[in-house]
Design a protein around this motif. Sequence first.
Motif, PDB file in Angstrom:
ATOM      1  N   GLU A 201      19.664  48.082  44.030  1.00  0.00           N
ATOM      2  CA  GLU A 201      18.407  48.766  43.703  1.00  0.00           C
ATOM      3  C   GLU A 201      18.312  48.970  42.212  1.00  0.00           C
ATOM      4  O   GLU A 201      19.331  49.102  41.532  1.00  0.00           O
ATOM      5  CB  GLU A 201      18.366  50.116  44.433  1.00  0.00           C
ATOM      6  N   PRO A 202      17.078  49.023  41.711  1.00  0.00           N
ATOM      7  CA  PRO A 202      16.928  49.249  40.272  1.00  0.00           C
ATOM      8  C   PRO A 202      17.570  50.571  39.864  1.00  0.00           C
ATOM      9  O   PRO A 202      17.474  51.563  40.596  1.00  0.00           O
ATOM     10  CB  PRO A 202      15.415  49.274  40.062  1.00  0.00           C
ATOM     11  N   GLY A 203      18.248  50.550  38.743  1.00  0.00           N
ATOM     12  CA  GLY A 203      18.856  51.778  38.225  1.00  0.00           C
ATOM     13  C   GLY A 203      20.238  52.044  38.779  1.00  0.00           C
ATOM     14  O   GLY A 203      20.888  52.996  38.390  1.00  0.00           O
ATOM     15  N   ALA A 204      20.708  51.218  39.706  1.00  0.00           N
ATOM     16  CA  ALA A 204      22.027  51.454  40.289  1.00  0.00           C
ATOM     17  C   ALA A 204      23.072  50.604  39.578  1.00  0.00           C
ATOM     18  O   ALA A 204      22.777  49.489  39.138  1.00  0.00           O
ATOM     19  CB  ALA A 204      22.017  51.124  41.770  1.00  0.00           C
ATOM     20  N   ALA A 205      24.271  51.130  39.475  1.00  0.00           N
ATOM     21  CA  ALA A 205      25.378  50.379  38.914  1.00  0.00           C
ATOM     22  C   ALA A 205      26.397  50.118  40.034  1.00  0.00           C
ATOM     23  O   ALA A 205      26.569  50.958  40.919  1.00  0.00           O
ATOM     24  CB  ALA A 205      26.053  51.170  37.799  1.00  0.00           C
ATOM     25  N   ARG A 206      27.026  48.922  39.966  1.00  0.00           N
ATOM     26  CA  ARG A 206      27.950  48.581  41.046  1.00  0.00           C
ATOM     27  C   ARG A 206      29.364  48.418  40.500  1.00  0.00           C
ATOM     28  O   ARG A 206      29.566  47.879  39.411  1.00  0.00           O
ATOM     29  CB  ARG A 206      27.505  47.274  41.713  1.00  0.00           C
ATOM     30  N   PHE A 207      30.328  48.935  41.255  1.00  0.00           N
ATOM     31  CA  PHE A 207      31.730  48.829  40.840  1.00  0.00           C
ATOM     32  C   PHE A 207      32.581  48.346  42.007  1.00  0.00           C
ATOM     33  O   PHE A 207      32.361  48.753  43.152  1.00  0.00           O
ATOM     34  CB  PHE A 207      32.262  50.188  40.373  1.00  0.00           C
ATOM     35  N   GLU A 208      33.549  47.496  41.684  1.00  0.00           N
ATOM     36  CA  GLU A 208      34.542  47.091  42.674  1.00  0.00           C
ATOM     37  C   GLU A 208      35.790  47.919  42.433  1.00  0.00           C
ATOM     38  O   GLU A 208      36.236  48.057  41.276  1.00  0.00           O
ATOM     39  CB  GLU A 208      34.897  45.615  42.533  1.00  0.00           C
ATOM     40  N   ILE A 209      36.363  48.452  43.502  1.00  0.00           N
ATOM     41  CA  ILE A 209      37.505  49.336  43.344  1.00  0.00           C
ATOM     42  C   ILE A 209      38.691  48.828  44.150  1.00  0.00           C
ATOM     43  O   ILE A 209      38.548  48.476  45.333  1.00  0.00           O
ATOM     44  CB  ILE A 209      37.137  50.766  43.785  1.00  0.00           C
ATOM     45  N   VAL A 210      39.823  48.773  43.514  1.00  0.00           N
ATOM     46  CA  VAL A 210      41.065  48.494  44.250  1.00  0.00           C
ATOM     47  C   VAL A 210      41.743  49.843  44.477  1.00  0.00           C
ATOM     48  O   VAL A 210      42.185  50.483  43.528  1.00  0.00           O
ATOM     49  CB  VAL A 210      41.983  47.544  43.461  1.00  0.00           C
ATOM     50  N   PRO A 211      41.800  50.293  45.715  1.00  0.00           N
ATOM     51  CA  PRO A 211      42.364  51.617  45.968  1.00  0.00           C
ATOM     52  C   PRO A 211      43.878  51.548  46.193  1.00  0.00           C
ATOM     53  O   PRO A 211      44.404  50.505  46.577  1.00  0.00           O
ATOM     54  CB  PRO A 211      41.666  52.040  47.258  1.00  0.00           C
ATOM     55  N   SER A 212      44.544  52.642  45.946  1.00  0.00           N
ATOM     56  CA  SER A 212      45.947  52.730  46.349  1.00  0.00           C
ATOM     57  C   SER A 212      46.010  53.335  47.743  1.00  0.00           C
ATOM     58  O   SER A 212      46.969  53.132  48.483  1.00  0.00           O
ATOM     59  CB  SER A 212      46.742  53.569  45.347  1.00  0.00           C
ATOM     60  N   ASP A 213      44.995  54.112  48.080  1.00  0.00           N
ATOM     61  CA  ASP A 213      44.883  54.656  49.434  1.00  0.00           C
ATOM     62  C   ASP A 213      43.416  54.592  49.821  1.00  0.00           C
ATOM     63  O   ASP A 213      42.587  55.342  49.276  1.00  0.00           O
ATOM     64  CB  ASP A 213      45.413  56.096  49.450  1.00  0.00           C
ATOM     65  N   VAL A 214      43.099  53.722  50.729  1.00  0.00           N
ATOM     66  CA  VAL A 214      41.694  53.422  51.003  1.00  0.00           C
ATOM     67  C   VAL A 214      40.902  54.651  51.440  1.00  0.00           C
ATOM     68  O   VAL A 214      39.850  54.973  50.861  1.00  0.00           O
ATOM     69  CB  VAL A 214      41.558  52.326  52.083  1.00  0.00           C
ATOM     70  N   SER A 215      41.420  55.365  52.448  1.00  0.00           N
ATOM     71  CA  SER A 215      40.572  56.418  53.006  1.00  0.00           C
ATOM     72  C   SER A 215      40.452  57.599  52.046  1.00  0.00           C
ATOM     73  O   SER A 215      39.383  58.215  51.934  1.00  0.00           O
ATOM     74  CB  SER A 215      41.094  56.876  54.368  1.00  0.00           C
ATOM     75  N   LEU A 216      41.530  57.870  51.302  1.00  0.00           N
ATOM     76  CA  LEU A 216      41.464  58.949  50.303  1.00  0.00           C
ATOM     77  C   LEU A 216      40.433  58.593  49.230  1.00  0.00           C
ATOM     78  O   LEU A 216      39.566  59.403  48.887  1.00  0.00           O
ATOM     79  CB  LEU A 216      42.846  59.166  49.671  1.00  0.00           C
ATOM     80  N   ALA A 217      40.522  57.375  48.731  1.00  0.00           N
ATOM     81  CA  ALA A 217      39.610  56.933  47.676  1.00  0.00           C
ATOM     82  C   ALA A 217      38.161  57.002  48.162  1.00  0.00           C
ATOM     83  O   ALA A 217      37.269  57.484  47.463  1.00  0.00           O
ATOM     84  CB  ALA A 217      39.965  55.519  47.253  1.00  0.00           C
TER      85      ALA A 217
END
Lengths: 321, 258
Positions: free
Chosen positions: A258-274
Amino acid sequence: MIKAENLTKRYGAVTAVNAVSFEVAPGEICGFLGPNGAGKTTTMRVLTGFIPPSQGRVEVAGLDVARDPLEVKKRVGYLPETTPLYGDMRVEEYLQFVGRIKGVARGGLTQAVGGVMEAARIADRRRSLIRTLSKGYRQRVGLAQALIGGPEVLILDEPTIGLDPTQIKDIRSLIKSLAGKRTVILSSHILSEVQLICSRVVIIKGGRLLASESIESLAAALGGHLSVSAKAPADQLGEALARLPGVKSVAARGPGAEPGAARFEIVPSDVSLARREIARFVVGRGWELVALTGGAASLEEAYLSLVGRADAHPEPEAPHA
Amino acid sequence: MRNLITLTGRELRAFFYSPIAYATGFIFAVITGVFFYAALSYYGMASYEMSRMAQFAGPRELSLGEYVLRPLFGNLSVVMLLMLPLLTMRLFSEERKAGSLELLFTWPLTDFQITLGKFLAVYLVFLLMLAVSALNIAILAWFAPPPWGVVACGYLGLALLGAAFLAMGLFMSTLTENQVIAAALSFGALLLFWVVGWLVPEQKDAFAAMVEYLSIFSHFERFSKGVVDTRDVVYYLSFAFLFLFLTLRSLEAAKYRG
């Protein structure tokens, strides 16, 4: 229940299996994975006592396979990759023969044969000559042959190969129903099948062990990935995300959907916590959370990252007798 | 023991599922009949001529044993050399080719049981063939009682000879997954053990005695004459045991080759 220590098998100058060690606990269903020619069939043949290891020790049901092959064989049901049956016999006659060989008592033979025919769903072909059966039926006669006599350990080399989708489903649920009662090792190229049936996996490649652990811990070790899209200043969001607990690294992926949104890819060390922390943080700052997707790695991702993409195409293994 | 009976039973049935036992048995019966007819008609002719010209022929003994049984047993032994490899050729090679040897070896069976089960099955088929050939003797007995001692000796000899041939054939079938090669190897080896008897040197020394002892048919001669010599019995039994032992070693070696 099954324990391989430093298992090595050499054919002349070729080392098919190289110092592989793993353990399978009683009642576990263990998937045996690896690209073609990885040494899966060789390892299984050693486990069944068909071929002796060049080095190392293999224990099945607390017995050394090299020292007590006969006692081990009494406790193991084996389905080889090519399902070599006696084509000149009839299904029921063949299973009676195998039952007698496996020491099923005379009085219980009819019942035992009936039981495995029922389980493998071949009772309707009990009078057919094996050589006239389709591949799917032959495969299931092979499975019935492995099941007869109620062995503690089942070693199945690609049990669902050549079956149609309904049969695959039947056989999978049959194998799954054995969990807790029998110890099963099965090899397969179908990763979703292994994820569905098995509680743990052993992965080998080029004769070497790559992994031997439960599917969850394998996937957790890989960590999975998350993708966040939020309407927020990109630099502020990225900086804050990197500081959240459970997050290992953050990579900007430009504007979101969507316009105005920024996207990030994240590598978690703990998926559910992150995942929890990210959602709470973004919403807490009053930003609009557009999307938060991803999760734990699947077995397929874990396999591909271990084995490498080039080898991942599921091909039928060439029979090597 | 129960496993051995189960295995032998399966192997025995396998012979009759395939046309091999019928074809081999049929041809064996026909050839036996032809040889028997030839020997018997020669005997008839000789006795007719002797009755007409007794004064020229002199006092010759015309015994059934010498004129009918001995050539019959001699011929049967050669026919066996040609036919028995056809019975043994598939025993291991077929299973190796089909891959069913892999399952056989992962069932709770010893190599010894597997070997003995296959051997007993093929031996029973062979004994059945011999029993059919005994019909000729029964026909003979209808007209004149044959010397039963010679008959018994001859059949004992054939039974021992057969055990030796079959054990060697069984061994040869472990060496290859090709049935034709297994049969050819058995023929070749048996022929060698036969022709070695023609190579016995002239001067009678220890070497000549050894070569003569090795020859597989020189030991059969006495049986067909109605003489049981323990040396001959020992020869055939040790021949059979040697090849059964080699079969076991060959199976063991095959496991290491994988």
